[in-house]
Design an enzyme around this catalytic site. Structure first.
Site, PDB file in Angstrom:
ATOM      1  N   GLY A 213      -3.546  -4.206   8.502  1.00  0.00           N
ATOM      2  CA  GLY A 213      -4.389  -3.142   9.038  1.00  0.00           C
ATOM      3  C   GLY A 213      -5.037  -3.486  10.365  1.00  0.00           C
ATOM      4  O   GLY A 213      -5.256  -2.603  11.200  1.00  0.00           O
TER       5      GLY A 213
ATOM      6  N   THR B  70       0.842  -1.190   0.000  1.00  0.00           N
ATOM      7  CA  THR B  70       0.000   0.000   0.000  1.00  0.00           C
ATOM      8  C   THR B  70       0.887   1.255   0.000  1.00  0.00           C
ATOM      9  O   THR B  70       2.092   1.130   0.192  1.00  0.00           O
ATOM     10  CB  THR B  70      -0.862  -0.117   1.283  1.00  0.00           C
ATOM     11  OG1 THR B  70      -1.989  -0.906   0.968  1.00  0.00           O
ATOM     12  CG2 THR B  70      -1.279   1.170   1.868  1.00  0.00           C
TER      13      THR B  70
ATOM     14  N   ARG C  10     -14.879  -5.197   4.645  1.00  0.00           N
ATOM     15  CA  ARG C  10     -13.796  -5.016   5.616  1.00  0.00           C
ATOM     16  C   ARG C  10     -13.284  -3.558   5.666  1.00  0.00           C
ATOM     17  O   ARG C  10     -13.108  -2.916   4.655  1.00  0.00           O
ATOM     18  CB  ARG C  10     -12.655  -5.966   5.236  1.00  0.00           C
ATOM     19  CG  ARG C  10     -11.445  -5.885   6.150  1.00  0.00           C
ATOM     20  CD  ARG C  10     -10.323  -5.090   5.524  1.00  0.00           C
ATOM     21  NE  ARG C  10      -9.114  -5.169   6.308  1.00  0.00           N
ATOM     22  CZ  ARG C  10      -7.990  -4.534   5.997  1.00  0.00           C
ATOM     23  NH1 ARG C  10      -7.940  -3.811   4.897  1.00  0.00           N
ATOM     24  NH2 ARG C  10      -6.928  -4.630   6.760  1.00  0.00           N
ATOM     25  N   VAL C  11     -13.062  -3.070   6.882  1.00  0.00           N
ATOM     26  CA  VAL C  11     -12.464  -1.746   7.049  1.00  0.00           C
ATOM     27  C   VAL C  11     -11.078  -1.919   7.654  1.00  0.00           C
ATOM     28  O   VAL C  11     -10.937  -2.522   8.721  1.00  0.00           O
ATOM     29  CB  VAL C  11     -13.321  -0.853   7.977  1.00  0.00           C
ATOM     30  CG1 VAL C  11     -12.668   0.511   8.149  1.00  0.00           C
ATOM     31  CG2 VAL C  11     -14.727  -0.702   7.416  1.00  0.00           C
ATOM     32  N   GLY C  12     -10.068  -1.409   6.968  1.00  0.00           N
ATOM     33  CA  GLY C  12      -8.688  -1.510   7.471  1.00  0.00           C
ATOM     34  C   GLY C  12      -8.289  -0.252   8.217  1.00  0.00           C
ATOM     35  O   GLY C  12      -9.125   0.564   8.614  1.00  0.00           O
ATOM     36  N   ASP C  13      -6.998  -0.088   8.396  1.00  0.00           N
ATOM     37  CA  ASP C  13      -6.475   1.043   9.165  1.00  0.00           C
ATOM     38  C   ASP C  13      -6.422   2.350   8.379  1.00  0.00           C
ATOM     39  O   ASP C  13      -6.440   3.431   8.958  1.00  0.00           O
ATOM     40  CB  ASP C  13      -5.060   0.724   9.645  1.00  0.00           C
ATOM     41  CG  ASP C  13      -4.122   0.492   8.458  1.00  0.00           C
ATOM     42  OD1 ASP C  13      -4.389  -0.437   7.667  1.00  0.00           O
ATOM     43  OD2 ASP C  13      -3.154   1.250   8.296  1.00  0.00           O
TER      44      ASP C  13
ATOM     45  N   THR D  61       1.673   1.365   7.498  1.00  0.00           N
ATOM     46  CA  THR D  61       1.348   0.393   6.447  1.00  0.00           C
ATOM     47  C   THR D  61       1.571  -1.014   6.980  1.00  0.00           C
ATOM     48  O   THR D  61       2.341  -1.216   7.913  1.00  0.00           O
ATOM     49  CB  THR D  61       2.214   0.620   5.190  1.00  0.00           C
ATOM     50  OG1 THR D  61       1.880  -0.383   4.221  1.00  0.00           O
ATOM     51  CG2 THR D  61       3.699   0.526   5.490  1.00  0.00           C
TER      52      THR D  61
HETATM   53  N1  ASP Z   1      -2.750  -1.325   5.799  1.00  0.00           N
HETATM   54  C1  ASP Z   1      -3.446  -1.718   4.615  1.00  0.00           C
HETATM   55  C2  ASP Z   1      -4.752  -2.372   4.993  1.00  0.00           C
HETATM   56  O1  ASP Z   1      -4.799  -3.072   5.986  1.00  0.00           O
HETATM   57  C3  ASP Z   1      -2.708  -2.649   3.748  1.00  0.00           C
HETATM   58  C4  ASP Z   1      -1.269  -2.338   3.490  1.00  0.00           C
HETATM   59  O2  ASP Z   1      -0.683  -1.452   4.107  1.00  0.00           O
HETATM   60  O3  ASP Z   1      -0.683  -3.016   2.634  1.00  0.00           O
HETATM   61  O4  ASP Z   1      -5.706  -2.248   4.266  1.00  0.00           O
END
Ligand code: ASP
Length: 263
Positions: free
Chosen positions: A194, A141, A169-172, A191
């Site tokens: 998440g 990312t 899904r909700v990531g960070d 990164t």
């Molecule tokens: N942090 C991102 C997520 O969890 C993914 C990533 O950093 O590659 O969506």
């Protein structure tokens, strides 16, 4: 006058072959900041370069969710207390531009179809985002933190979400304090996995510790060692009120680059 600076990453596990791509994004930020552009403009345009680069899991190169959809998250925050984030946007090649538009709105974030409708009403690019098949849990990312001549700091992050995640899904990345945090004198972007980043409230914890007096790099190291659960691949970039930015990861493979004006 403050020294302008920028730092960017291409994911905690993307590998050294992505280094030139990150340097190109930092060069864009440097060009904008050197000619007097704002931290927000530099962060957004640098992030757009990475969203348009198909090797990263953001914008064009985002990985499919488990149902084959491509859903994008992006966020931006500034040291004068503004933020904007979008969650699970479809058909939006550059979600960071939509997030940036929210900086001057009375709402912080938008999600799903509501986010896309809002973007349509304001004429933001709509178009299919090709995406690519998920890969093993390797983070690639993108994120950028910038500081302009006035000392203003901005952090922009963008992702298609970790591999093997379902459509809701909700990531960070769109969660304040988790994938990003900016306040006066500091900007932090994270990164990696998440879920682990969110459980650690990682970006806020780095900023809080650094503002509290520990050095920036020491605070980043502390957060990676003490707040991130074992086994989770995670990286951080950060920029303080002076000097170049710093990138640090608990894996050896995070491509990152920084630039700082020498005046
Ligand atoms: N942090 C991102 C997520 O969890 C993914 C990533 O950093 O590659 O969506």
């Amino acid at each position: 006058m403050v020294q302008p600076a920028a730092v960017a990453h291409g994911g905690a596990g993307a590998g050294p072959e992505r280094q030139p791509n990150i340097e190109a994004a930092v060069a864009k930020a440097a060009e904008i900041l050197s000619s007097g552009g704002s931290a927000v403009e530099a962060a957004v345009e640098s992030c757009v370069i990475l969203e348009d680069d198909p090797v990263f899991n953001a914008g064009t190169g985002s990985v499919f969710r488990t149902d084959g959809s491509v859903l994008l998250d992006a966020s931006i925050q500034t040291s004068d207390g503004k933020m904007g984030f979008v969650i699970a946007m479809e058909n939006t090649p550059n979600p960071i531009r939509v997030a940036a538009e929210l900086l001057d709105e009375g709402i912080n974030g938008l999600t799903g179809g509501g986010a896309r409708n809002w973007a349509d009403e304001r004429g933001f690019d709509r178009g299919p985002v090709e995406g690519r098949p998920p890969h093993d849990e390797v983070s690639d990312t993108v994120g950028v933190v910038t500081r302009d001549r006035t000392g203003a700091i901005a952090c922009a992050t963008s992702t298609g979400g970790c591999s093997n995640r379902p459509p809701g899904r909700v990531g960070d990345v769109p969660l304040p304090g988790c994938g990003f945090w900016v306040q006066e004198g500091i900007g932090v972007g994270a990164t990696g996995i998440g879920e682990a980043i969110t459980r650690a409230l990682l970006s806020f914890r780095v900023a809080d510790r650094a503002i509290g007096g520990d050095g920036l790099e020491e605070s980043m190291r502390w957060a990676l060692e003490e707040t991130v659960e074992e086994g989770a691949e995670v990286g951080i970039i950060a920029l303080g009120s002076e000097g170049p930015g710093i990138g640090l990861s608990n894996r050896p493979n995070m491509p990152w680059a920084t630039w700082c004006a020498d005046e």
